[in-house]
Write a protein that holds these residues in place. Structure first.
Motif, PDB file in Angstrom:
ATOM      1  N   HIS A   1       0.834  -1.208   0.000  1.00 34.62           N
ATOM      2  CA  HIS A   1       0.000   0.000   0.000  1.00 34.62           C
ATOM      3  C   HIS A   1       0.868   1.257   0.000  1.00 34.62           C
ATOM      4  O   HIS A   1       0.639   2.190  -0.770  1.00 34.62           O
ATOM      5  CB  HIS A   1      -0.915   0.001   1.229  1.00 34.62           C
TER       6      HIS A   1
ATOM      7  N   ARG B   1      -6.342  -2.424   4.623  1.00 34.17           N
ATOM      8  CA  ARG B   1      -5.993  -3.800   4.232  1.00 34.17           C
ATOM      9  C   ARG B   1      -7.277  -4.617   4.084  1.00 34.17           C
ATOM     10  O   ARG B   1      -8.145  -4.615   4.953  1.00 34.17           O
ATOM     11  CB  ARG B   1      -5.083  -4.445   5.278  1.00 34.17           C
ATOM     12  N   THR B   2      -7.372  -5.303   2.972  1.00 32.61           N
ATOM     13  CA  THR B   2      -8.579  -6.101   2.746  1.00 32.61           C
ATOM     14  C   THR B   2      -8.527  -7.373   3.591  1.00 32.61           C
ATOM     15  O   THR B   2      -7.469  -7.754   4.110  1.00 32.61           O
ATOM     16  CB  THR B   2      -8.707  -6.507   1.268  1.00 32.61           C
TER      17      THR B   2
ATOM     18  N   ASP C   1      -5.848  -9.506   2.351  1.00 28.49           N
ATOM     19  CA  ASP C   1      -4.522  -9.122   2.862  1.00 28.49           C
ATOM     20  C   ASP C   1      -4.312  -9.667   4.269  1.00 28.49           C
ATOM     21  O   ASP C   1      -3.250 -10.201   4.605  1.00 28.49           O
ATOM     22  CB  ASP C   1      -4.390  -7.588   2.942  1.00 28.49           C
TER      23      ASP C   1
ATOM     24  N   CYS D   1     -11.438  -9.811  -1.264  1.00 27.77           N
ATOM     25  CA  CYS D   1     -10.778  -8.587  -1.734  1.00 27.77           C
ATOM     26  C   CYS D   1     -11.712  -7.385  -1.661  1.00 27.77           C
ATOM     27  O   CYS D   1     -11.277  -6.259  -1.872  1.00 27.77           O
ATOM     28  CB  CYS D   1     -10.259  -8.750  -3.162  1.00 27.77           C
TER      29      CYS D   1
ATOM     30  N   ILE E   1     -13.783  -6.753   0.994  1.00 25.03           N
ATOM     31  CA  ILE E   1     -14.147  -6.491   2.393  1.00 25.03           C
ATOM     32  C   ILE E   1     -12.863  -6.076   3.088  1.00 25.03           C
ATOM     33  O   ILE E   1     -11.814  -6.694   2.877  1.00 25.03           O
ATOM     34  CB  ILE E   1     -14.705  -7.777   3.037  1.00 25.03           C
ATOM     35  N   PHE E   2     -12.931  -5.033   3.871  1.00 18.78           N
ATOM     36  CA  PHE E   2     -11.740  -4.651   4.622  1.00 18.78           C
ATOM     37  C   PHE E   2     -11.610  -5.566   5.835  1.00 18.78           C
ATOM     38  O   PHE E   2     -12.605  -5.974   6.437  1.00 18.78           O
ATOM     39  CB  PHE E   2     -11.827  -3.184   5.037  1.00 18.78           C
TER      40      PHE E   2
ATOM     41  N   PRO F   1      -6.003   0.427  -1.840  1.00 19.40           N
ATOM     42  CA  PRO F   1      -6.705   1.688  -1.585  1.00 19.40           C
ATOM     43  C   PRO F   1      -5.782   2.715  -0.929  1.00 19.40           C
ATOM     44  O   PRO F   1      -4.813   2.355  -0.267  1.00 19.40           O
ATOM     45  CB  PRO F   1      -7.817   1.298  -0.607  1.00 19.40           C
TER      46      PRO F   1
ATOM     47  N   GLY G   1     -22.461  -2.783   1.884  1.00 16.76           N
ATOM     48  CA  GLY G   1     -21.906  -4.058   1.422  1.00 16.76           C
ATOM     49  C   GLY G   1     -20.524  -3.886   0.811  1.00 16.76           C
ATOM     50  O   GLY G   1     -19.710  -4.788   0.814  1.00 16.76           O
TER      51      GLY G   1
ATOM     52  N   GLN H   1     -19.644  -3.683  -2.252  1.00 14.00           N
ATOM     53  CA  GLN H   1     -19.337  -4.440  -3.469  1.00 14.00           C
ATOM     54  C   GLN H   1     -19.125  -3.546  -4.694  1.00 14.00           C
ATOM     55  O   GLN H   1     -18.587  -3.995  -5.704  1.00 14.00           O
ATOM     56  CB  GLN H   1     -20.423  -5.486  -3.731  1.00 14.00           C
TER      57      GLN H   1
ATOM     58  N   VAL I   1     -15.738  -0.717  -2.774  1.00 19.59           N
ATOM     59  CA  VAL I   1     -14.382  -1.209  -2.495  1.00 19.59           C
ATOM     60  C   VAL I   1     -13.579  -1.428  -3.789  1.00 19.59           C
ATOM     61  O   VAL I   1     -12.401  -1.050  -3.845  1.00 19.59           O
ATOM     62  CB  VAL I   1     -14.411  -2.454  -1.588  1.00 19.59           C
TER      63      VAL I   1
ATOM     64  N   ASN J   1     -10.051   0.189  -4.481  1.00 17.75           N
ATOM     65  CA  ASN J   1      -8.852  -0.580  -4.838  1.00 17.75           C
ATOM     66  C   ASN J   1      -8.183  -0.001  -6.089  1.00 17.75           C
ATOM     67  O   ASN J   1      -6.960  -0.002  -6.207  1.00 17.75           O
ATOM     68  CB  ASN J   1      -9.208  -2.055  -5.047  1.00 17.75           C
TER      69      ASN J   1
ATOM     70  N   ARG K   1     -23.199 -10.203   0.021  1.00 17.55           N
ATOM     71  CA  ARG K   1     -22.630  -9.062   0.723  1.00 17.55           C
ATOM     72  C   ARG K   1     -23.271  -7.752   0.275  1.00 17.55           C
ATOM     73  O   ARG K   1     -23.459  -6.832   1.058  1.00 17.55           O
ATOM     74  CB  ARG K   1     -21.131  -9.054   0.411  1.00 17.55           C
TER      75      ARG K   1
END
Lengths: 792, 188, 296
Positions: free
Chosen positions: A127, B24-25, B28, B63, B65-66, C3, C33, C35, C38, C42, C111
């Motif tokens: 990151h 961080r997901t 990760d 990937c 969801i944190f 991110p 969620g 979806q 995120v 990213n 989700r």
């Protein structure tokens, strides 16, 4: 003992070859125990990210890395300035019609494609490395970009490289038959056509990744890389770093697919080593999917302008071709940007007996991501061309399309057959595979069904494609390419250990192809042991003999051949040692069930474990002067051998949307002796899926100014289980005379045959509308537009 | 400055406390903070599904969801599938049907199919195809994956038929399995 | 594809969420969620300095029926809609259950949330289309209390909604059942966002269409209602000619843009195809509405 055809066990007596054994590789992958580069954890590891060019063509006026260096977590930022002591990276073909151009590791004064690396940033987390990379301030002065073959060849267009003012990196006349114009003028039917193939990209599920660490104790560099060719990477990276090769160890751990993209040396592999050296700590770079789609090697963007002369009976007499390949901004190493153009020219004629041939083939530089081999390498395109010509001839001459193909295929009594391009094709089952495929699809019944469907407004089509797949070619074939290094042979080393375990080390590098299983089957066959006794080592340059890696459908022929030869030598050595222990002549001994047995007297035997123990730990039990250890080594360097196949499919087109759906897909393939039929079928199915993807879904799209528009998997359409049909597979077996096991390579055939087959089916469905589509991919919109025009 | 949170997360039945940066997901965190590297990352935008895990009973893209969102959550990964007595039925079916080649996408498909078969133990072929279409595989052409899920479902429904069932996707010849315990090198 | 940094705040109630949004300023974003958000983070296409995670706000996870009205709590997952099986919920709303199947993929539907999808305001999203089609009401709660916004007024543009920065979408209400509704989509791959989608609902009495509604997605910044096409059906018996007329009217009315997935002309053509197919199905169904995805 050298193995060879006569030494092969007849099919009926094979114990392990030819069986669909479950794979040794599976257990670790099914339990999460695989180890891919990004799975490797090392104390002190830092992470690398690249600042990449947002422009297709620009001059670099200035690079300001101060803000990047000040970013929290960032340890170092390197630009081209920091690399001035390194060797230049100039992929090379030693032929006069090739223009070598440098691939800068980091761009110096110019950028030539979007995604070209300009700076690298090393930081404490991936990151933070990205934070730093986006803070590298580069002042660009944009210049005009050429983003297509036509733009690059247009009068007065900007040159991608000063050394190639006409944007041609290769311009070769491959064959120039002086009689061809006369033959074409006199032909009953002349077909002129242009076939196009869009740029596609391999999309291995694991994108490229590297981890480099310098070992202070041994003063060596260890590079873990997701590569198909560990030794080529070692030689090339060591050369660029100015290291003797023994100071670089390259390890390809589990590799998540390659499909050619990872059979060339990437800038990032060199740069990760440089970064690790610069910061004195291990450094890892893992390409994200955007980098993979934008900046990693692509391929298959070709155009064929052809003129073909047929007799009234549909016999192809002459073919005059101009091939143009968009190779992007730089050459790849070691294959160079000549790989697609030269493959196209050498293999265009396929399995057809045309005798007059002329081909000019050109590599066109553009401001796009460089091209590298991608599964099939020009052959999906050239099969499209030849099958398109056959279909056109059939349509114009009123002959069933399968019949036109049958009249042109190499007849069974003509092997070995030398093509007009000079390729020697060994025995195959070209006619029979076509006949079986036509039978499997029941062509006559289909024609009735098709006619009935048309009366209801439905569009059904049957497609075919016939092709040969050149595989397992050795030094002699590669020498003609004039590369900076000449791949071809491979080496296998076998060692028995004191417990009776056997280690097989090879220079090929399986990344999904199942060699840990199939090479063990070959060795087990020759050594009379269970395959699980054989531990296959690959992918680590410290553990494997020098070898060329896994690409070009070579491993089962070349490495498999070396494995068989080495296994037979090891068998001789085992018999020799056992002859002392059993007091029997070696020629009276055979290897069976993990032991050396006196033929006809099974109670007289010695196990391999006993031989191993004695040969290493109790050498005193052998006659004085007998060398300790049980090892063998062999090399195999074949001339090459052709697999063959016919693909056939039935599709239905939705006349409202232009969408193409599959009714059936049939492959009749012949790869000689199948070492493991399950693995063979896996390669066929996966290859067909990639071929269908290229036929109907995938394309890398650039704007006119060189901006890539397919930068995510939402835009680059890798098909899912809903789009790929079941594939019915029928096997024929014509053992190769040019391989030790009778096997032929077959890793690319699925991808080679599918696009032409699908296009053939679509055109067959639209034949009554006089539509002939000739580009890849066929998009529903194009189909619909063609239908609308035909009906207007 | 970086925003770091202390979370408790239970992976395959084992609770851990870990400090994670907010960005961080879950992938990760599982892979690099907790060492569950069986979960792979293939696209980081939710298309490929290589990172699919089961979170509080449902399949998710880890990937997207944190990690901090998985505080107090229960996660199942590929490392938790096999039991003391070896591979589970789905894993075995994947091997028998040659539903994996390079193995990179495999953990995602296994977790996806595990969730499917729990929610719907007797899926139709279409339901299997719909679910399997959630993830990408570049090696197999999918047909063997569909066949493997079908086989695992059928075996669970009638355990006596292991290995003998045909299915809608056309399995090749009867499979030859290699018993590891058999035919080891003699004379140990 | 990592991110940029952000501050993470988890809240347990809508009240806390509103309060936190007020404190953090207008660049903070709600995370439900995730979806859609995120992936954009990213790619660093979205880089909110702070996220307020409402994914655990239990009070927003419900599906209830009050008379004619179906109330969907904002955090109800797509999967919960897909698994909706209570007869009192399904009566007149089975089209939602059918449509849920076409929202992304299984692990996305677990989700992703109904409210999140509507708030994301993608012009091809199933819930956005159906909300506009059936006059759904969007309930938002802010510091000043709750307000209700008509779906057509809520979707302001591409990925743009009418929420104030400190407001939370708490509920989507479908005010009345639609026994003859259908959604048809066209995408290249299973699970992809539609290139074009058509949602239709017809009121039929004694074989005559009293009124019709037609909404097209993927052809503009927001889902668009096509009055001309609706007018072509009113009073008809939904015979083939009337459907054809409506389909052509819809194709004439839309003004799509071109992109790599389809030209404007192709989208226009697909509009007619999908309207025809959706109407054909709605005509034939009585609360058995099906939705279809014409992948190809």
């Amino acid at each position: 003992m050298t193995g060879g055809v006569e030494a092969r066990a007849p099919a009926g007596e094979r114990r392990w070859i030819g069986r669909s054994l479950s794979r040794v590789e599976d257990h670790r992958h099914l339990t999460g125990g695989g180890s891919f580069v990004d799975d490797i954890a090392i104390p002190g590891l830092l992470h690398l990210a690249f600042a990449r060019s947002p422009h297709a063509a620009a001059r670099i006026e200035a690079i300001d890395a101060e803000e990047a260096r000040a970013t929290p977590g960032v340890e170092a930022v390197l630009t081209a300035e920091d690399l001035s002591a390194l060797q230049r990276f100039v992929p090379m073909l030693n032929r006069p019609d090739f223009v070598p151009v440098e691939t800068p590791l980091l761009a110096r004064d110019r950028v030539r494609h979007v995604g070209e690396p300009v700076a690298l940033v090393v930081a404490s987390t991936p990151h933070a490395a990205e934070d730093g990379a986006e803070r590298v301030r580069v002042t660009y002065e944009r210049t005009d970009a050429v983003a297509s073959i036509d733009a690059a060849l247009a009068e007065g267009s900007p040159a991608v490289h000063d050394d190639a003012p006409d944007n041609l990196l290769l311009d070769a006349v491959f064959k120039d038959d002086p009689e061809i114009d006369g033959v074409l003028d006199g032909a009953a039917l002349v077909v002129e056509a242009t076939f196009r193939s869009s740029r596609v990209t391999a999309v291995p599920m694991e994108a490229r990744a590297c981890l480099a660490e310098w070992d202070g104790r041994t003063e060596r560099c260890r590079l873990h890389s997701s590569t198909q060719v560990p030794h080529i990477v070692r030689t090339s990276v060591a050369g660029l770093l100015g290291l003797p090769e023994h100071r670089l160890r390259v390890i390809a751990p589990d590799v998540g697919g390659g499909f050619g993209q990872k059979c060339v040396v990437a800038r990032e592999e060199v740069l990760t080593c440089i970064a690790a050296q610069a910061v004195g700590r291990p450094v890892k770079w893992v390409a994200d999917r955007q980098e993979n789609l934008v900046a990693d090697f692509q391929g298959h963007e070709q155009r064929y302008e052809v003129r073909a002369g047929f007799t009234e009976e549909g016999v192809l007499l002459a073919l005059d071709a101009q091939v143009l390949t968009d190779v992007g901004a730089y050459s790849n190493h070691p294959f160079t940007c000549g790989v697609e153009p030269l493959m196209a020219a050498a293999e265009l004629l396929g399995p057809y007996t045309v005798r007059h041939y002329r081909c000019r083939t050109r590599a066109v530089a553009t401001h796009k991501t460089p091209m590298a081999p991608y599964r099939g390498v020009a052959r999906p395109q050239l099969v499209l061309v030849m099958e398109g010509l056959m279909q056109r001839a059939a349509r114009r001459l009123g002959i069933e399309q399968s019949e036109v193909r049958a009249r042109n295929l190499i007849p069974d009594d003509a092997f070995p057959y030398t093509t007009a391009a000079g390729l020697r094709i060994d025995r195959g089952s070209y006619g029979e595979s076509l006949a079986r495929c036509v039978d499997a699809l029941d062509l006559d019944a289909f024609r009735e069904r098709q006619a009935a469907a048309r009366r209801e407004g439905r569009l059904l089509g049957l497609g075919l494609s016939c092709f040969g797949e050149r595989t397992g070619y050795g030094t002699e074939a590669f020498e003609q390419r004039k590369m900076a290094m000449t791949p071809g042979y491979d080496i296998a080393q076998l060692a028995l250990d004191p417990t009776g375990g056997i280690t097989l080390s090879v220079g090929t590098a399986s990344h999904g192809q199942s060699h840990e299983t199939t090479l063990a089957q070959i060795a087990a066959e020759a050594l009379g042991v269970h395959p699980t006794v054989i531990d296959v080592r690959q992918g680590d340059t410290d553990q494997s003999p020098y070898g060329w890696g896994t690409f070009a459908s070579r491993s089962m022929v070349v490495s498999g051949g070396a494995t068989r030869k080495a296994s037979l030598r090891l068998a001789d050595r085992l018999k020799h040692l056992a002859s002392h222990l059993l007091e029997a002549a070696p020629e009276d001994l055979e290897l069976r069930d993990g032991a050396v047995v006196v033929r006809g007297s099974p109670s007289h035997s010695v196990t391999l474990a006993d031989i191993g123990r004695i040969a290493y730990l109790e050498i005193h039990r052998l006659p004085a002067g007998e060398e300790p250890g049980v090892e063998a080594r062999a090399t195999f360097d074949p001339p090459g051998t052709f697999s063959n196949a016919t693909h056939g499919c039935i599709v239905e087109i939705d006349p409202d949307t232009g969408a193409v759906a599959f009714d059936r897909y049939v492959v009749v393939e012949d790869c000689g002796v199948m070492i493991n039929p399950m693995v063979v079928e896996g390669q066929v199915r996966g290859g067909v899926a990639q071929g269908i993807a290229a036929a109907l879904y995938e394309r890398v799209v650039y704007s006119d100014d060189g901006q890539p528009l397919t930068t995510s998997l939402m835009d680059y359409l890798v098909p899912t289980a809903s789009e790929i049909p079941p594939v019915e597979i029928l096997h024929l077996e014509t053992p190769s005379e040019h391989s030790e096991t009778g096997a032929k390579g077959m890793g690319e055939g699925g991808t080679m045959g599918a696009p032409a087959c699908v296009v053939s089916a679509v055109n067959d469905a639209l034949a009554h509308l006089d539509i002939e589509l000739d580009g890849l991919p066929i998009l529903p919109e194009q189909v619909l537009t063609a239908i609308q025009r035909a009906r207007a | 400055m970086n925003d770091v949170h202390l979370i408790t997360i239970t992976v395959n039945g084992r609770p851990s406390e870990v400090a994670v940066e907010a960005r961080r997901t879950l992938a990760d965190v599982l892979r690099h903070d907790l060492g569950y590297t069986g979960t792979h990352v293939g696209c980081e935008h939710g298309i490929c599904g290589a990172c699919t895990v089961i979170l509080d009973g449902e399949p998710v893209r880890s990937c997207l969801i944190f990690g901090v969102q998985a505080d107090d959550a229960t996660v199942e990964t590929v490392e938790g599938l096999a039991g003391d007595d070896g591979l589970d039925a789905l894993q075995e079916s994947f091997s028998e049907q040659h539903a994996l080649q390079c193995g990179f996408c495999t953990p995602g498909f296994l977790m996806l199919a595990t969730a499917l078969l729990r929610a719907n133990p007797e899926p139709t072929d279409d339901e299997i195809r719909d679910a399997v279409a959630s993830n990408l595989c570049r090696c197999t052409g999918y047909q063997p994956i569909l066949a493997a899920v079908r086989q695992a479902a059928d075996r669970a429904a009638s355990p006596d038929t292991a290995g003998s069932e045909g299915n809608g996707w056309g399995v090749w010849e009867p499979h030859v399995d290699v018993p590891r315990e058999a035919e080891q090198p003699g004379g140990q | 594809m990592k991110p940029a940094t952000f501050e993470y705040h988890r809240v347990g109630t809508v009240g806390e969420a509103v309060e936190r949004l007020g404190e953090l300023g207008e660049d903070a974003k709600l995370l439900a969620g995730g979806q859609s958000l995120v992936p954009m983070m990213n790619f660093r296409l979205a880089r909110p300095p702070a996220l307020v995670d409402i994914s655990r706000v239990a009070e927003l996870r419900y599906l209830t029926r009050e008379g004619d009205t179906l109330r969907i709590g904002a955090l109800t997952s797509h999967l919960a809609i897909e698994r909706m099986d209570a007869p009192e919920l399904l009566d007149g709303f089975s089209f939602l259950k059918e449509a849920a199947h076409w929202v992304g993929h299984y692990p996305i539907r677990t989700r992703g949330t109904f409210g999140g999808s509507v708030a994301h305001a993608d012009p091809a999203a199933e819930w956005c289309l159906l909300a506009v089609l059936l006059d759904a009401e969007i309930v938002a709660r802010g510091p000043g209390g709750e307000r209700t916004i008509a779906a057509a007024d809520f979707l302001l543009g591409f990925l743009t909604n009418a929420l104030d920065p400190d407001e939370v979408l708490v509920e989507v209400r479908f005010p009345r059942p639609a026994s003859r509704a259908a959604l048809h989509e066209y995408a290249r791959r299973r699970g992809d966002f539609a290139i074009v989608a058509a949602a239709v609902a017809v009121d039929v009495e004694e074989d005559t269409c009293r009124s019709a509604r037609i909404v097209i997605g993927g052809v503009d910044d927001v889902p668009v209602r096509i009055g001309e096409a609706e007018a072509a059906l009113a009073g008809s018996r939904l015979e083939a000619e009337a459907i054809e007329e409506a389909a052509q009217a819809a194709a004439r009315a839309v003004d799509p843009a071109s992109d790599i997935h389809g030209s404007a002309e192709y989208r226009r053509h697909l509009t007619a195809v999908l309207v025809t197919r959706a109407l054909g199905e709605a005509r034939g169904s009585e609360d058995g509405a099906r939705s279809k995805n014409g992948a190809g």
